[in-house]
Design an enzyme around this catalytic site. Structure first.
Site, PDB file in Angstrom:
ATOM      1  N   GLY A   1      34.586  28.447 101.381  1.00  0.00           N
ATOM      2  CA  GLY A   1      35.793  29.271 101.330  1.00  0.00           C
ATOM      3  C   GLY A   1      37.033  28.496 100.948  1.00  0.00           C
ATOM      4  O   GLY A   1      37.740  28.851  99.999  1.00  0.00           O
TER       5      GLY A   1
ATOM      6  N   TYR B   1      37.085  20.287  92.522  1.00  0.00           N
ATOM      7  CA  TYR B   1      36.534  19.450  91.450  1.00  0.00           C
ATOM      8  C   TYR B   1      35.375  18.628  92.006  1.00  0.00           C
ATOM      9  O   TYR B   1      35.220  18.463  93.220  1.00  0.00           O
ATOM     10  CB  TYR B   1      37.616  18.532  90.862  1.00  0.00           C
ATOM     11  CG  TYR B   1      37.956  17.335  91.731  1.00  0.00           C
ATOM     12  CD1 TYR B   1      37.352  16.100  91.519  1.00  0.00           C
ATOM     13  CD2 TYR B   1      38.875  17.450  92.768  1.00  0.00           C
ATOM     14  CE1 TYR B   1      37.653  15.007  92.315  1.00  0.00           C
ATOM     15  CE2 TYR B   1      39.186  16.374  93.562  1.00  0.00           C
ATOM     16  CZ  TYR B   1      38.572  15.152  93.346  1.00  0.00           C
ATOM     17  OH  TYR B   1      38.868  14.084  94.153  1.00  0.00           O
TER      18      TYR B   1
ATOM     19  N   CYS C   1      31.337  15.909  99.360  1.00  0.00           N
ATOM     20  CA  CYS C   1      31.255  15.967 100.815  1.00  0.00           C
ATOM     21  C   CYS C   1      30.483  17.208 101.252  1.00  0.00           C
ATOM     22  O   CYS C   1      30.938  18.337 101.026  1.00  0.00           O
ATOM     23  CB  CYS C   1      32.654  15.970 101.423  1.00  0.00           C
ATOM     24  SG  CYS C   1      32.633  15.966 103.226  1.00  0.00           S
TER      25      CYS C   1
ATOM     26  N   SER D   1      44.265  25.476 108.437  1.00  0.00           N
ATOM     27  CA  SER D   1      43.258  26.523 108.602  1.00  0.00           C
ATOM     28  C   SER D   1      42.892  26.749 110.065  1.00  0.00           C
ATOM     29  O   SER D   1      42.174  27.709 110.370  1.00  0.00           O
ATOM     30  CB  SER D   1      41.990  26.173 107.812  1.00  0.00           C
ATOM     31  OG  SER D   1      41.398  24.984 108.297  1.00  0.00           O
TER      32      SER D   1
ATOM     33  N   TYR E   1      44.382  19.025  98.459  1.00  0.00           N
ATOM     34  CA  TYR E   1      44.804  17.854  99.229  1.00  0.00           C
ATOM     35  C   TYR E   1      46.174  18.181  99.820  1.00  0.00           C
ATOM     36  O   TYR E   1      47.167  17.519  99.529  1.00  0.00           O
ATOM     37  CB  TYR E   1      44.870  16.614  98.340  1.00  0.00           C
ATOM     38  CG  TYR E   1      43.522  16.136  97.846  1.00  0.00           C
ATOM     39  CD1 TYR E   1      42.348  16.441  98.537  1.00  0.00           C
ATOM     40  CD2 TYR E   1      43.402  15.388  96.683  1.00  0.00           C
ATOM     41  CE1 TYR E   1      41.120  16.015  98.090  1.00  0.00           C
ATOM     42  CE2 TYR E   1      42.166  14.945  96.235  1.00  0.00           C
ATOM     43  CZ  TYR E   1      41.026  15.267  96.938  1.00  0.00           C
ATOM     44  OH  TYR E   1      39.804  14.830  96.496  1.00  0.00           O
TER      45      TYR E   1
END
Length: 538
Positions: free
Chosen positions: A178, A186, A172, A116, A478
């Site tokens: 986004g 999840y 977290c 990203s 992940y």
């Protein structure tokens, strides 16, 4: 499933940009952006950060969560744009297209492979930090949340305006809305309410043509694709309309630690057949990690299995269930703690629980993650043999695993009832649990990063016979480039796509071809477009 060969608009020409060409493109881009906002030039200037600005490094580094991608040799964006309106996004898309640049979009910076905010070609980074409003409609139990908001900000706002409601998201607090939504998402409530994107009911997206689309105007196929098809493929989602869910007054948490010498292996083996069958009010997991223990004046290295759970209810409701379903764990009242839902988020995220303001700290470094790390994922469809765990323990005791962990997250509940095609996230029924392998190291040890990364690869190879096969599944949030990437010519191997999306990959490629036929939004693992001969109507 039909096997397809994919191709994409070539971007290899970008790889041969000279430094002078990149600088020229940068100047042209900046001129283009300013020219589109002549009445707002001073405001636009404050939203643009180039390497010549003192703000550039602080903005770039502010939400990098994996310091593997914060080294001097890590490719940096030519320009960072921090839009404060949809028009700024539309202008940035227009100018990057016009001048042959790519875009990366960042909301929280938790992308495990840095996709990203890192690219091997000249690119512009759109950082959504200024687009993070949260509007809650308590009466209708919905909210609009902009993509630049973080989970902590959403939880905090809900605690102030709707303390009996929440959103089924993760632990977290600095994860950006986004990216989290784009991959499925999840959390502690997913066995009761499904994934985060199962609870999205509308969205606003800016596409490659600069159009602002909502669910009605984008159509159901694109709305389906953005809810789990991964970020950076279809456009830039500005905001999400989410369904809020009720939470009880009391939540109970427990943690039971067992080292290998306390029969941990046998209890872990039994957990595999039990956890996915627990009532939907449970979130159940185990974390393995190496530890040192002292005994008889000698320090010994071993592995601890930390059994933990969150239960929507009281201790008195939880204990009978566990004593009947999983007596081998030996859970007692003293292992359990009652608290509010929000306190449970702080507690399980290892956050200070004396102030809620920690949820608003966008720079807080997640204590569950090392400064630099590599992670991989698996899904387990049948219990792993007890003897196979011995090989896991051996690898956790190796030198490079000193900051490693392996987490098991039980599935079941409503996840068994939602069809695998409901959203692009396909890993639903028949899964016992998910595995996350992580190894970390201090940022100053980045020169030896491959030493640590190779440890995860050896462990991943060892686990191959015991996890899902054909395909071996993986979780897009992940992100793991080891399983395959789009090559420099834009061509895509089929395998990495089906590991993340299985049968849904075909439809994702069709949607991508429909909404972004020039493949403007792309990165190493973006959804590819179909070659002309394979294009078909949805």
């Amino acid at each position: 499933m039909k096997s397809l060969q994919f191709s994409a608009s070539p971007f290899v020409f970008l790889m041969i940009f000279s430094l002078s060409s990149a600088i020229h493109a940068n100047e042209e881009f900046l001129h283009c952006l300013s020219s589109l906002h002549p009445q707002d030039s001073s405001s636009i200037t404050s939203l643009i950060h180039t390497p010549n600005n003192s703000s550039y490094s602080s903005v770039l580094d502010s939400t990098i969560r994996n310091f593997r991608f914060a080294t001097p040799t890590t490719p940096k964006p030519l320009v960072i744009v921090t839009p404060s309106s949809v028009s700024h996004i539309q202008s940035t898309i227009h100018c990057t297209r016009k001048h042959g640049l790519q875009i990366r979009t960042r909301s929280g910076g938790h992308d495990f492979e840095g996709s990203s905010y890192v690219a091997q070609v000249p690119f512009v980074l759109i950082d959504m930090v200024n687009l993070r409003s949260i509007d809650i409609d308590v009466e209708n139990k919905v909210a609009w949340v902009q993509s630049g908001a973080i989970l902590g900000e959403l939880y905090y706002k809900l605690s102030q305006e709707a303390d009996t409601l929440t959103f089924p998201a993760g632990l977290c607090p600095t994860v950006g809305i986004g990216g989290y939504m784009s991959g499925g998402g999840y959390g502690l409530l997913f066995r009761k309410y499904g994934l985060a994107t199962d609870n999205v009911i509308d969205a606003q997206l800016v596409d490659a043509k600069g159009r602002l689309l909502d669910r009605t105007s984008m159509g159901e196929d694109l709305f389906w694709a953005i809810r789990g098809g991964g970020g950076g493929s279809f456009g830039i989602v500005v905001a999400w309309k989410i369904q809020l869910v009720p939470i009880p007054k009391t939540v109970t948490l427990y943690t039971v630690n067992k080292i290998l010498e306390q029969n941990a292996t046998k209890v872990v083996h039994q957990w595999q057949s039990i956890a996915h069958k627990l009532p939907i009010e449970f979130y159940s997991g185990i974390t393995f990690a190496p530890i040192n223990i002292d005994g008889d004046g000698v320090t010994k290295k071993t592995v601890v299995a930390s059994f933990h759970a969150s239960f929507l209810g009281t201790i008195d409701e939880l204990l009978p269930i566990m004593q009947e379903s999983f007596p081998e764990l030996g859970l007692v009242r003293e292992d359990c703690t009652e608290m509010s839902w929000l306190q449970s988020i702080l507690y399980m995220g290892l956050l200070p629980n004396d102030t809620l303001n920690i949820l608003l700290d966008r720079t807080h470094q997640n204590p569950l993650l090392s400064p630099s790390f590599k992670s991989k994922s698996d899904y387990v469809l049948e219990p792993i043999p007890e003897a196979a765990f011995e090989g896991v323990w051996e690898r956790l005791l190796e030198e490079e695993a000193h900051s490693a962990s392996i987490s098991l997250i039980a599935y079941g509940g409503i996840m068994d009832q939602i069809p695998s095609s409901a959203t692009p996230y396909p890993h639903r029924g028949g899964i016992l649990y998910k595995i996350v392998y992580s190894v970390g190291w201090p940022a100053e040890d980045n020169a030896r990063s491959e030493w640590y990364v190779n440890w995860t690869r050896r462990l991943y190879s060892y686990m191959g016979p015991f996890v899902s096969k054909s395909p071996r599944r993986a979780y897009i949030n992940y992100r793991d480039v080891d399983i395959g990437v789009n090559d420099e010519n834009g061509k895509t191997s089929y395998e990495w796509g089906i590991k993340y999306f299985m049968e849904n990959f075909d439809k994702l490629a069709q949607v991508k071809t429909m909404i972004d036929p020039d493949n403007f939004f792309r990165h190493e693992q973006s959804i590819p477009i179909l070659p002309p001969s394979s294009k078909m109507e949805l």
